[in-house]
Design a protein around this motif. Structure first.
Motif, PDB file in Angstrom:
ATOM      1  N   TYR A 250       0.860  -1.185   0.000  1.00 52.51           N
ATOM      2  CA  TYR A 250       0.000   0.000   0.000  1.00 52.51           C
ATOM      3  C   TYR A 250       0.896   1.235   0.000  1.00 52.51           C
ATOM      4  N   LEU A 251       0.610   2.186  -0.894  1.00 50.91           N
ATOM      5  CA  LEU A 251       1.441   3.372  -1.062  1.00 50.91           C
ATOM      6  C   LEU A 251       0.633   4.634  -0.795  1.00 50.91           C
ATOM      7  N   SER A 252       1.256   5.629  -0.161  1.00 50.24           N
ATOM      8  CA  SER A 252       0.569   6.898   0.053  1.00 50.24           C
ATOM      9  C   SER A 252       1.561   8.052  -0.031  1.00 50.24           C
ATOM     10  N   GLY A 253       1.014   9.256  -0.119  1.00 48.50           N
ATOM     11  CA  GLY A 253       1.839  10.449  -0.224  1.00 48.50           C
ATOM     12  C   GLY A 253       1.806  11.023  -1.629  1.00 48.50           C
ATOM     13  N   PRO A 254       2.323  12.236  -1.802  1.00 50.91           N
ATOM     14  CA  PRO A 254       2.245  12.918  -3.098  1.00 50.91           C
ATOM     15  C   PRO A 254       2.984  12.222  -4.230  1.00 50.91           C
ATOM     16  N   HIS A 255       3.957  11.370  -3.916  1.00 47.91           N
ATOM     17  CA  HIS A 255       4.725  10.689  -4.961  1.00 47.91           C
ATOM     18  C   HIS A 255       4.327   9.224  -5.113  1.00 47.91           C
ATOM     19  N   ALA A 256       3.235   8.815  -4.453  1.00 52.36           N
ATOM     20  CA  ALA A 256       2.845   7.403  -4.474  1.00 52.36           C
ATOM     21  C   ALA A 256       2.599   6.888  -5.892  1.00 52.36           C
ATOM     22  N   ALA A 257       1.986   7.719  -6.733  1.00 53.01           N
ATOM     23  CA  ALA A 257       1.668   7.269  -8.094  1.00 53.01           C
ATOM     24  C   ALA A 257       2.922   6.921  -8.884  1.00 53.01           C
ATOM     25  N   ARG A 258       4.049   7.564  -8.550  1.00 57.24           N
ATOM     26  CA  ARG A 258       5.298   7.269  -9.262  1.00 57.24           C
ATOM     27  C   ARG A 258       5.762   5.847  -8.997  1.00 57.24           C
ATOM     28  N   ALA A 259       5.409   5.315  -7.826  1.00 55.79           N
ATOM     29  CA  ALA A 259       5.838   3.963  -7.473  1.00 55.79           C
ATOM     30  C   ALA A 259       4.853   2.899  -7.938  1.00 55.79           C
ATOM     31  N   ALA A 260       3.734   3.321  -8.538  1.00 54.12           N
ATOM     32  CA  ALA A 260       2.755   2.344  -9.010  1.00 54.12           C
ATOM     33  C   ALA A 260       3.332   1.440 -10.083  1.00 54.12           C
ATOM     34  N   VAL A 261       4.392   1.903 -10.775  1.00 55.94           N
ATOM     35  CA  VAL A 261       5.027   1.095 -11.813  1.00 55.94           C
ATOM     36  C   VAL A 261       5.616  -0.188 -11.239  1.00 55.94           C
ATOM     37  N   LEU A 262       5.817  -0.229  -9.932  1.00 56.80           N
ATOM     38  CA  LEU A 262       6.313  -1.458  -9.309  1.00 56.80           C
ATOM     39  C   LEU A 262       5.316  -2.601  -9.474  1.00 56.80           C
ATOM     40  N   GLY A 263       4.070  -2.254  -9.781  1.00 56.94           N
ATOM     41  CA  GLY A 263       3.087  -3.285 -10.073  1.00 56.94           C
ATOM     42  C   GLY A 263       3.397  -4.049 -11.347  1.00 56.94           C
ATOM     43  N   ASP A 264       4.171  -3.427 -12.243  1.00 58.21           N
ATOM     44  CA  ASP A 264       4.602  -4.103 -13.470  1.00 58.21           C
ATOM     45  C   ASP A 264       5.896  -4.876 -13.256  1.00 58.21           C
ATOM     46  N   ALA A 265       6.431  -4.807 -12.036  1.00 55.62           N
ATOM     47  CA  ALA A 265       7.699  -5.470 -11.728  1.00 55.62           C
ATOM     48  C   ALA A 265       7.505  -6.606 -10.726  1.00 55.62           C
TER      49      ALA A 265
END
Length: 274
Positions: A132-147
Motif C-alpha cells: 500500500y502506497l501513500s503520499g504525493p509521490h505514491a503514483a510514481r511507485a505504481a510502476v512497481l506493479g509491473d515489476a
C-alpha cells in the motif's frame, strides 16, 4: 518497458522474497550486504540480488526499505549522503512497520536529499505481500506493479499507509499477543486444557486462527517488539489503550528469550489444534 533497477535495503525473509519477485519479473535488484550475516548474504544471492555500494543503490530507479522497524530511521540516514550526491534521484519507498510519526521523520531525511519519498506498508506473508502506497509521490511507485509486486495506491498523505499497517498489525499481532498471554496464564493456573476445549467449542474460528498463527510467532517475536512500540506511539499517550501495545511489546520481548514459554505455546496451539 525499460528494465527497472531497484535497490533493496534489507535481505530478511520479506526483503529476499520481494527481491526474488522483482528479479523474476526482469528487474535488476541491488542490495548492500555490508555488516550482514552469512544467512542474509545467502538469501540475497538466492533471490537474484546483487551486492552494491551505497552510491550504486542511490542511483537506482527505486529504493525499497524493508528493515526491522527499530532501524528504519537509521537505514534512511545511512543512505542519505549517497542520495544527496546522486545526479539522478531514486524514489525512496519506506515499507517498514512504523508509525506515521516515524514515517514523517524519515520523509524529512529523504526530502533533504532531494529524492522523492513514498510512504508504504506491506501486509501479508512473504509469499503474497501487498504494498500500500501513500503520499504525493505514491503514483510514481505504481510502476512497481509491473515489476512483480501487488501494489495499491491510497488516496492519502504520507502516513496513511503507515497508519493502515499499524492498525492492521495492531489487530492481528495484538490478537496473537492476547491469545498467547491468556493461554500462558491459564496453563500456569491449571486451566490450559479447559481453556483450549472451551475456545474450540464456543469460538471455533478464533481457536483455529490462534492455532494457525501463534505457533509461527516465536521466531518473529524479537522483531515484533519494536513494531508493538510503534503501534503504541501511533495510538498516542493521550489514549490509555496505547498501554495494550506496550504490554504486547513486553510479552514479545519475553517470548524472544523464553524457550520454555514458546514451547508451551507451540504445544498448546500447535499440537492440540491439529
Amino acid at each position: 518497458m525499460t528494465r527497472l533497477t531497484i535497490a533493496l535495503l534489507g535481505a530478511g525473509s520479506m526483503g529476499s522474497a520481494v527481491g526474488r519477485a522483482l528479479s523474476a519479473s526482469g528487474a535488476r535488484v541491488l542490495t548492500t550486504l555490508e555488516g550482514r550475516s552469512a544467512a542474509s548474504a545467502a538469501r540475497a544471492k538466492d533471490a537474484g540480488m546483487q551486492d552494491a555500494s551505497l552510491a550504486e543503490l542511490a542511483a537506482c530507479d527505486f529504493i525499497l526499505s524493508i528493515v526491522p522497524p527499530a532501524v528504519a530511521v537509521q537505514s534512511a540516514e545511512r543512505l542519505a549522503p549517497a542520495l544527496t550526491q546522486a545526479d539522478r534521484k531514486a524514489v525512496f519507498v519506506d515499507c517498514n512497520a512504523i508509525s506515521p510519526e516515524t514515517a514523517a521523520t524519515i520523509a524529512r531525511t529523504v526530502d533533504a536529499t532531494g529524492a522523492p519519498f513514498v510512504d508504504a506498508a506491506i501486509i501479508g506473508l512473504p509469499s503474497t505481500p501487498k504494498f500500500y502506497l501513500s503520499g504525493p509521490h505514491a503514483a510514481r511507485a505504481a510502476v512497481l506493479g509491473d515489476a512483480g509486486l501487488n501494489v495499491r495506491v491510497l488516496d492519502g498523505p504520507i502516513g496513511a499507509a503507515s497508519a493502515l499497517k499499524m492498525s492492521y498489525a495492531g489487530v492481528t499481532k495484538g490478537l496473537a499477543a492476547i491469545g498467547s498471554a491468556m493461554s500462558l496464564a491459564a496453563m500456569r493456573n491449571g486451566a490450559g486444557d479447559a481453556l483450549f476445549d472451551e475456545l474450540r467449542e464456543s469460538q471455533p474460528e478464533l481457536a483455529a486462527w490462534l492455532s494457525s498463527n501463534v505457533p509461527r510467532m516465536p521466531p518473529k517475536a524479537y522483531r515484533w517488539v519494536a513494531e508493538m512500540e510503534e503501534i503504541a506511539a501511533f495510538i498516542g499517550d493521550a489514549y490509555p489503550e496505547h498501554r495494550i501495545y506496550e504490554g504486547a511489546a513486553g510479552l514479545y520481548g519475553r517470548l524472544a528469550n523464553d524457550k520454555t514459554a514458546t514451547d508451551a505455546l507451540i504445544d498448546f496451539f500447535g499440537k492440540r489444534g491439529q
